[in-house]
Design a protein around this motif. Structure first.
Motif, short mmCIF file in Angstrom:
data_model
loop_
_atom_site.label_atom_id
_atom_site.label_comp_id
_atom_site.label_asym_id
_atom_site.label_seq_id
_atom_site.Cartn_x
_atom_site.Cartn_y
_atom_site.Cartn_z
N GLN A 51 -3.61 -55.51 -50.51
CA GLN A 51 -3.36 -56.96 -50.47
C GLN A 51 -3.17 -57.59 -51.84
OE1 GLN A 51 -4.82 -59.20 -46.56
NE2 GLN A 51 -6.47 -58.71 -47.93
N PRO A 52 -3.93 -57.19 -52.86
CA PRO A 52 -3.70 -57.80 -54.18
C PRO A 52 -2.27 -57.57 -54.71
CG PRO A 52 -5.85 -56.76 -54.14
CD PRO A 52 -5.16 -56.37 -52.86
N VAL A 53 -1.62 -56.51 -54.29
CA VAL A 53 -0.23 -56.27 -54.69
C VAL A 53 0.65 -57.40 -54.17
CG1 VAL A 53 1.76 -54.72 -54.39
CG2 VAL A 53 -0.51 -53.77 -54.85
N PHE A 54 0.37 -57.89 -52.96
CA PHE A 54 1.16 -58.96 -52.37
C PHE A 54 1.03 -60.28 -53.13
CE2 PHE A 54 0.12 -56.75 -48.09
CZ PHE A 54 1.09 -55.79 -48.30
N LEU A 55 -0.05 -60.45 -53.86
CA LEU A 55 -0.31 -61.70 -54.57
C LEU A 55 0.02 -61.64 -56.06
CD1 LEU A 55 -3.72 -62.59 -52.90
CD2 LEU A 55 -1.47 -63.62 -52.44
N LYS A 56 0.35 -60.47 -56.56
CA LYS A 56 0.59 -60.30 -57.99
C LYS A 56 1.84 -61.03 -58.45
CE LYS A 56 1.02 -57.03 -61.71
NZ LYS A 56 1.32 -55.68 -62.09
N LYS A 57 1.71 -61.76 -59.55
CA LYS A 57 2.86 -62.43 -60.15
C LYS A 57 3.64 -61.41 -60.97
CE LYS A 57 0.65 -66.89 -60.33
NZ LYS A 57 0.17 -68.01 -61.13
N ARG A 58 4.97 -61.50 -60.88
CA ARG A 58 5.86 -60.58 -61.59
C ARG A 58 6.86 -61.38 -62.38
NH1 ARG A 58 4.56 -58.65 -56.79
NH2 ARG A 58 3.90 -56.49 -56.63
N LYS A 59 7.11 -60.98 -63.60
CA LYS A 59 8.05 -61.69 -64.45
C LYS A 59 9.46 -61.63 -63.83
CE LYS A 59 9.64 -62.08 -69.17
NZ LYS A 59 9.54 -61.58 -70.53
N GLY A 60 10.04 -62.78 -63.63
CA GLY A 60 11.40 -62.86 -63.09
C GLY A 60 11.53 -62.66 -61.59
N LEU A 61 10.42 -62.40 -60.90
CA LEU A 61 10.44 -62.19 -59.45
C LEU A 61 9.34 -63.02 -58.79
CD1 LEU A 61 10.74 -58.30 -59.43
CD2 LEU A 61 12.56 -59.90 -58.85
N ALA A 62 9.55 -63.35 -57.55
CA ALA A 62 8.52 -64.05 -56.79
C ALA A 62 7.43 -63.06 -56.37
CB ALA A 62 9.12 -64.70 -55.56
N ARG A 63 6.23 -63.56 -56.16
CA ARG A 63 5.18 -62.74 -55.56
C ARG A 63 5.60 -62.39 -54.14
NH1 ARG A 63 0.00 -66.16 -55.55
NH2 ARG A 63 1.49 -67.77 -55.04
N CYS A 64 5.22 -61.23 -53.66
CA CYS A 64 5.55 -60.83 -52.28
C CYS A 64 5.15 -61.95 -51.31
CB CYS A 64 4.81 -59.55 -51.90
SG CYS A 64 5.15 -58.13 -52.95
N TYR A 65 3.97 -62.51 -51.54
CA TYR A 65 3.42 -63.52 -50.66
C TYR A 65 4.34 -64.73 -50.49
CZ TYR A 65 0.56 -67.39 -49.07
OH TYR A 65 0.12 -68.48 -48.38
N VAL A 66 5.04 -65.10 -51.54
CA VAL A 66 5.88 -66.31 -51.49
C VAL A 66 6.90 -66.21 -50.36
CG1 VAL A 66 7.62 -67.66 -52.75
CG2 VAL A 66 5.54 -66.90 -53.92
N CYS A 67 7.59 -65.09 -50.28
CA CYS A 67 8.60 -64.92 -49.22
C CYS A 67 7.99 -64.47 -47.90
CB CYS A 67 9.65 -63.92 -49.65
SG CYS A 67 10.63 -64.46 -51.06
N HIS A 68 6.97 -63.62 -47.99
CA HIS A 68 6.43 -63.00 -46.78
C HIS A 68 5.32 -63.81 -46.12
CE1 HIS A 68 8.95 -59.49 -46.84
NE2 HIS A 68 8.76 -59.43 -48.14
N SER A 69 5.17 -65.06 -46.51
CA SER A 69 4.26 -65.95 -45.77
C SER A 69 5.07 -66.88 -44.88
CB SER A 69 3.39 -66.76 -46.74
OG SER A 69 4.20 -67.58 -47.56
N GLN A 70 6.40 -66.69 -44.90
CA GLN A 70 7.28 -67.52 -44.08
C GLN A 70 8.63 -66.85 -43.90
OE1 GLN A 70 7.81 -71.10 -46.31
NE2 GLN A 70 8.37 -70.01 -48.16
N GLY A 71 9.24 -67.04 -42.78
CA GLY A 71 10.63 -66.68 -42.56
C GLY A 71 11.06 -65.23 -42.68
N THR A 72 10.16 -64.26 -42.63
CA THR A 72 10.57 -62.86 -42.66
C THR A 72 9.89 -62.12 -41.52
OG1 THR A 72 8.76 -62.17 -44.11
CG2 THR A 72 10.79 -62.88 -45.19
#
Length: 155
Positions: A51-72
């Protein structure tokens, strides 16, 4: 083409199987069985390390959570207001939501690991959220792969 898809779906209903949607140009995520002969996945490992991987901030990319908490299709639980992680009940729902996208014991057959992995490293060609891992040696990728290899109760 629509008739072919309809016939496939009807055949699947007759045989109580999911239709191979790839015929229609769609992909059906691998899904796990509840057969006792198949390996099961460790919830505590998932909660503490995946789960912490889903919340990790990445330079130039959204966190997994941002997209995968809605519309996927792979949908994580929303974080409670002010919370930086999920409680046990939410984690259980996340665990269950993840299962259709993994194949225990087979990382490269698991969309959870291949969608964000660079194609030249064994991933799929496109992931709307970008490629998070350039190789299978990435520590995050290795963490998810380890989760698919271990048996419950073993670290």
């Amino acid at each position: 083409m629509a008739l072919v898809v309809l016939l496939i779906m009807m055949g699947a209903l007759i045989h109580a199987q999911a239709p191979p949607l790839s015929v229609a140009g769609l992909s059906n995520p691998p899904h796990t069985s509840t057969s006792p002969a198949e390996p099961t996945l460790d919830f505590e490992f998932f909660r503490a390390r995946v789960q912490p991987v889903f919340l990790k901030k990445r330079k130039g990319l959204a966190r997994c959570y941002v997209c995968h908490s809605q519309g996927t299709a792979f949908r994580l639980q929303p974080l409670s207001p002010g919370s930086s992680s999920w409680n046990e009940s939410e984690s259980r729902r996340n665990f269950e939501a993840t299962l259709p996208f993994v194949v225990p014991g087979n990382s490269l057959a698991s969309r959870l690991l291949t969608m964000p992995l660079a194609a030249e490293a064994g991933g799929v060609a496109f992931h709307p959220g970008g490629k998070h891992w350039a190789s299978q040696d990435d520590p995050e990728w290795q963490t998810l792969a380890a989760w698919l290899r271990i048996k419950p109760g073993r670290p």
